[in-house]
Design a protein around this motif. Structure first.
Motif, PDB file in Angstrom:
ATOM      1  N   VAL A   1       1.603   3.700  61.467  1.00  0.00           N
ATOM      2  CA  VAL A   1       1.016   4.028  62.768  1.00  0.00           C
ATOM      3  C   VAL A   1      -0.238   3.202  63.010  1.00  0.00           C
ATOM      4  N   THR A   2      -1.044   3.038  61.972  1.00  0.00           N
ATOM      5  CA  THR A   2      -2.331   2.344  62.104  1.00  0.00           C
ATOM      6  C   THR A   2      -2.169   0.918  62.610  1.00  0.00           C
ATOM      7  N   TRP A   3      -1.089   0.227  62.169  1.00  0.00           N
ATOM      8  CA  TRP A   3      -0.947  -1.194  62.475  1.00  0.00           C
ATOM      9  C   TRP A   3       0.028  -1.482  63.621  1.00  0.00           C
ATOM     10  N   SER A   4       0.629  -0.448  64.178  1.00  0.00           N
ATOM     11  CA  SER A   4       1.555  -0.657  65.301  1.00  0.00           C
ATOM     12  C   SER A   4       0.779  -0.924  66.589  1.00  0.00           C
ATOM     13  N   HIS A   5       1.363  -1.768  67.438  1.00  0.00           N
ATOM     14  CA  HIS A   5       0.725  -2.029  68.734  1.00  0.00           C
ATOM     15  C   HIS A   5       0.827  -0.799  69.624  1.00  0.00           C
ATOM     16  N   TRP A   6       1.999  -0.199  69.625  1.00  0.00           N
ATOM     17  CA  TRP A   6       2.222   1.013  70.417  1.00  0.00           C
ATOM     18  C   TRP A   6       2.719   2.124  69.507  1.00  0.00           C
ATOM     19  N   VAL A   7       2.144   3.304  69.661  1.00  0.00           N
ATOM     20  CA  VAL A   7       2.560   4.489  68.912  1.00  0.00           C
ATOM     21  C   VAL A   7       3.063   5.518  69.919  1.00  0.00           C
ATOM     22  N   LEU A   8       4.323   5.924  69.748  1.00  0.00           N
ATOM     23  CA  LEU A   8       4.957   6.844  70.688  1.00  0.00           C
ATOM     24  C   LEU A   8       5.282   8.160  69.968  1.00  0.00           C
ATOM     25  N   PRO A   9       4.606   9.252  70.345  1.00  0.00           N
ATOM     26  CA  PRO A   9       4.882  10.544  69.690  1.00  0.00           C
ATOM     27  C   PRO A   9       6.209  11.132  70.178  1.00  0.00           C
ATOM     28  N   THR A  10       7.108  11.398  69.248  1.00  0.00           N
ATOM     29  CA  THR A  10       8.423  11.912  69.630  1.00  0.00           C
ATOM     30  C   THR A  10       8.649  13.302  69.023  1.00  0.00           C
ATOM     31  N   ALA A  11       9.682  13.942  69.516  1.00  0.00           N
ATOM     32  CA  ALA A  11       9.962  15.328  69.140  1.00  0.00           C
ATOM     33  C   ALA A  11      10.507  15.424  67.726  1.00  0.00           C
ATOM     34  N   ALA A  12      10.153  16.501  67.040  1.00  0.00           N
ATOM     35  CA  ALA A  12      10.779  16.816  65.760  1.00  0.00           C
ATOM     36  C   ALA A  12      12.217  17.258  66.015  1.00  0.00           C
TER      37      ALA A  12
END
Length: 562
Positions: free
Chosen positions: A436-447
């Motif tokens: 997550v730290t190094w990604s350009h975009w972080v997309l929170p998705t459902a469990a």
């Protein structure tokens, strides 16, 4: 096949079956404490007394074999009086713990007393005192005073877990349940004794005092802890966020499925739900700063569209996860592989886990076989390691990672290098990790419990996940994200909900042909799998067992080695 009459209704029952089993086929419930369909018959609690015509004494329904011409009365005055007397004896030394007992609200002592007890107590003597609140294992607490000596837990550890920790000691009203000297209840299935205890003698240390059961909601789903796909019920609370640090899920219980897990589940699955409410991604991020879904989807589709228009799909890499549903894996394949021509895989190194010959599988992913059926893992499919290596070598410009932590493949310094080299680096998933730290975009998705879909377990059985409760406020189901991307790329896909996407999947893939959510139902359906897929799964299991025996981690076939 004997024919008998129960409460005025005739029923044909198999040879060797008992009255209590025949009654259940008619929907007639006979009270029971010691009887459990998954255990041997003990016949020691006596609460299942019924009246059998031409028999001078009441009989226990759990151990009375059916016979042709037998006439049984389960609700006669004589039967009710007999049960009432048994209940009075069981409660004679029982403590008045109901206000503080975790079993209150789902206790068969309470239920049966209210149903047919309601006697005037005659016991005036001093109750026998025994040990209370004894931690007998990591997960289970014992209260000897509440135990009615039904022996279910004894039989479970003797017959199911085969670990034999429990025994009943002493005699008369001094008899008590305990562990054998030097034993501790730490077998991998210990939590099941709490499920089968009909009273408050064995309680769950993890759930203890967290909530009254009448505040709980329940929904059916699957355990995602391994490839077995045990059927479970999740018990949760949404309207009391001030409790349990806001955690929604309070406990997980096995749900009966004769073809998968029967009445049982392992402790790893039972207590492995904490990640659903802890450490979750809650905001869209762009290079560490909060952003929003519109900007993220626009940026991603711009880069993807440029690759597609330039015929440069080979410079796209997608690492999917076998924690995703079949419907989501199908969309990933259709969009990123077939429409854009990218390299797509769900082959990721599988850590060697515990396994046994009962329910626990070494493959800790719930949908490995589903990914193989869809062609996203197995022979001829690039593994995650090769895609990451290609990105580091500059042969991939866009990398999308679904849920995986790439530090299991490369050191974190390599992720920093990826972040510099890639034009687009997207992570979509549920929980925080170094990727997550190094990604350009972080997309929170459902469990997985926050969306509908299907998994295929290691035996080739497709099962519904079922949406237990909504996703967190700024999270999206992966399938909604994928449909939006396909629409913006001018590759619209049929289906606007998981059940519709599954119908498209069933048209495209022969093993799923003719199936729908209705046909899968609540207990799943077997798939007619290609022989190659089945043998691949067998090889995977064999390699996992071999690696475990050698004491090391060994990637499964088709995955990237270190």
């Amino acid at each position: 096949m004997p024919t008998l009459t129960i409460d005025g209704r005739q029923v044909d029952a198999p040879d060797g079956s008992t009255v209590i089993q025949a009654a259940e086929t008619l929907g007639i419930f006979i009270p029971r404490y010691c009887y459990h369909p998954g255990l041997s018959i003990a016949g020691n609690c006596r609460i299942c007394l019924v009246e059998v015509e031409k028999n001078p004494k009441l009989q226990i329904a759990c151990n009375t074999p059916v016979a042709t011409g037998m006439v049984v009365h389960t609700r006669s005055d004589k039967a009710e009086d007999g049960r009432r007397a048994v209940l009075e004896f069981l409660l004679a030394n029982h403590p008045l713990d109901c206000p503080v007992c975790d079993q209150s609200g789902e206790c068969d002592l309470q239920n049966f007393y209210m149903n047919f007890g309601l006697y005037h107590p005659r016991f005036r003597e001093q109750k026998v005192k025994k040990k209370k609140a004894v931690a007998i294992g990591t997960h289970v607490m014992l209260d000897q005073e509440r135990c009615i000596l039904c022996s279910r837990c004894v039989r479970f550890t003797d017959e199911i877990s085969r670990t034999g920790e429990f025994g009943i000691f002493n005699r008369g009203d001094r008899a008590e349940l305990a562990l054998y000297p030097g034993q501790r209840l730490d077998n991998p299935y210990s939590g099941n004794v709490v499920d089968i205890c009909p009273v408050g003698a064995l309680t769950d240390r993890d759930f203890r005092f967290k909530a009254r059961v009448w505040y709980l909601s329940s929904a059916p789903t699957l355990c995602n802890g391994c490839a077995q796909g045990c059927n479970v019920d999740i018990h949760y609370v949404l309207d009391r966020p001030h409790l349990n640090d806001g955690a929604r899920i309070l406990r997980m219980k096995p749900r009966f499925n004769a073809d998968v897990n029967q009445w049982w589940m392992c402790d790893a699955g039972r207590y492995g739900f904490g990640w659903i409410d802890k450490g979750r991604l809650t905001k869209v991020r762009h290079r560490g700063a909060d952003s929003n879904w519109e900007q993220a989807i626009a940026a991603a589709t711009t880069e993807l569209a440029e690759l597609g228009s330039n015929g440069a799909g080979s410079r796209l890499g997608v690492i999917a996860s076998s924690q995703l549903s079949n419907e989501e894996l199908f969309l990933i394949r259709e969009i990123f592989q077939r429409a854009l021509g990218g390299h797509v895989t769900a082959s990721f190194p599988i850590p060697v886990g515990d396994s046994d010959d009962f329910l626990i599988k070494a493959d800790k992913s719930p949908n490995t076989l589903g990914a193989a059926v869809l062609g996203l893992s197995g022979p001829g499919v690039p593994d995650a390691g090769s895609i990451v290596a290609a990105a580091l070598q500059g042969r991939i410009d866009v990398l999308w990672v679904f849920g995986h932590d790439l530090t299991k493949l490369v050191e974190e310094a390599k992720l920093e290098e990826l972040s510099r080299k890639l034009r687009l680096f997207v992570f979509s998933g549920t929980t925080e990790n170094p990727t997550v730290t190094w990604s350009h975009w972080v997309l929170p998705t459902a469990a997985y419990v926050e969306k509908d879909g299907t998994f295929v377990n290691c035996h080739g059985r497709i099962q519904r996940i079922g949406r237990v409760f909504p996703a967190l406020p700024d999270s999206r189901e992966d399938w909604t994200l994928l449909l939006e991307i396909s629409r913006r790329l001018n590759h619209p896909l049929a289906g606007r909900a998981p059940h519709e996407i599954f119908l498209e999947l069933a048209k495209a893939e022969a093993p799923f042909a003719g199936l729908s959510y209705e046909q899968i139902g609540c207990h799943g359906a077997p798939l007619a799998l290609p022989a190659g897929v089945r043998s691949g799964q067998a090889d995977l299991s064999a390699e996992a067992r071999s690696a475990k025996a050698e004491g090391g981690t060994k990637p499964a076939a088709g995955t990237a080695g270190s």
